[in-house]
Design a protein around this motif. Sequence first.
Motif, PDB file in Angstrom:
ATOM      1  N   LYS A  23       0.820  -1.202   0.000  1.00 10.62           N
ATOM      2  CA  LYS A  23       0.000   0.000   0.000  1.00 10.62           C
ATOM      3  C   LYS A  23       0.858   1.257   0.000  1.00 10.62           C
ATOM      4  N   GLU A  27       1.067   3.874  -2.923  1.00 10.88           N
ATOM      5  CA  GLU A  27       0.726   5.264  -2.624  1.00 10.88           C
ATOM      6  C   GLU A  27       1.815   6.207  -3.148  1.00 10.88           C
ATOM      7  N   ALA A  80      -6.502   5.771  -2.516  1.00 15.66           N
ATOM      8  CA  ALA A  80      -6.399   7.228  -2.433  1.00 15.66           C
ATOM      9  C   ALA A  80      -7.342   7.785  -1.372  1.00 15.66           C
ATOM     10  N   THR A  83      -6.032   7.719   2.095  1.00 17.76           N
ATOM     11  CA  THR A  83      -4.964   8.676   2.347  1.00 17.76           C
ATOM     12  C   THR A  83      -5.497  10.037   1.923  1.00 17.76           C
TER      13      THR A  83
END
Length: 279
Positions: A23, A27, A80, A83
């Motif tokens: 992840k 990211e 997305a 975050t």
Amino acid sequence: QDVTLPAEDLATESNEERAGLDKIRLEARLRDALDTKTLEVRYQPIFDIVEGRVRGYEALVRWQLPDRGAVSPAEFIKLAEETSLIVPVGEYVLDRVIEVLVALREAGVLPLPSIAVNLSARQLVEPGMARQIVQRVERAQLPPGTLKLEVTESRMLDYAPVAAVMQHCRAQGIPFALDDFGTGYSNLTHLHKLDFEFVKVDQEFARHMFDSQRAMAIVEAIVAMAHGIEASVVVEGVETHEQLERLRAMGVRYAQGYLIGQAAPVADVVSGAAARGPE
Ligand code: C2E
Ligand code: CA
Ligand code: CA
Ligand code: CA
């Protein structure tokens, strides 16, 4: 009682750790894709059944990684969202869409097609998001209805803030569609609590229309209900003429799906190649 773990178990990452690391890596790469503008936006035509022509498009984001191939939006949009990256991703898509609309206007295309952008309810209520959207539309001086927003959400948050943002955008000429209606959490409560100009019937229903009288009856009921609340219907996942003709007979206004066209590169939109209807 203490149990001694085999050395190899200590040395390897647990599944959770690995997923966590994946992840974080993904990211970082998404951040990089935004910086280098390598996220692609494709445009899937939406066919006006009454007028018999393509009147608009849905913007669908695409992410190609050299080593992984295409990462599905379902995966990276979710990432997305977990975050803060969902805000720049949303702005990125909006910027590309507005660029296309401005280019079409400069090329003298009239009337401008409408382009729908997907936003999760989470994105929509993100502080500053609505202001960003409205500012972009104003700056580009787009006619009302040119930019549309499709709300895609697994679960709605509080309705009040979503309703407030929608009202603000609508006052600036930005209409809303409720996406994937009839499946998951896209349900009647949303239609009851919020005001949508368009209801997009999930592709699930078109797919099974001719399989059973039950599926057909459900499509008919959704269409009647949408019309009852004065929303226009867009049926997704239309792949055959038979489906299109039946939807026409039901009074459905818009169809979207592989029969009309897949999501096409921006060049096809600008050249008009993506605007051809079925056949
Ligand atoms: P969606 O909004 O329901 O988008 C429609 C999906 O169905 C697209 O997949 C499209 O390629 C596919 N599709 C369209 N017509 C047909 C058809 O006739 N048959 C079949 N079998 N499939 C069809 P895609 O592009 O993989 O997008 C998946 C989801 O990712 C979208 O579902 C949308 O919820 C989300 N998404 C895409 N772009 C964005 C974005 O910019 N922002 C956000 N928040 N979400 C996005
Ligand atoms: Ca959508
Ligand atoms: Ca959809
Ligand atoms: Ca979907």
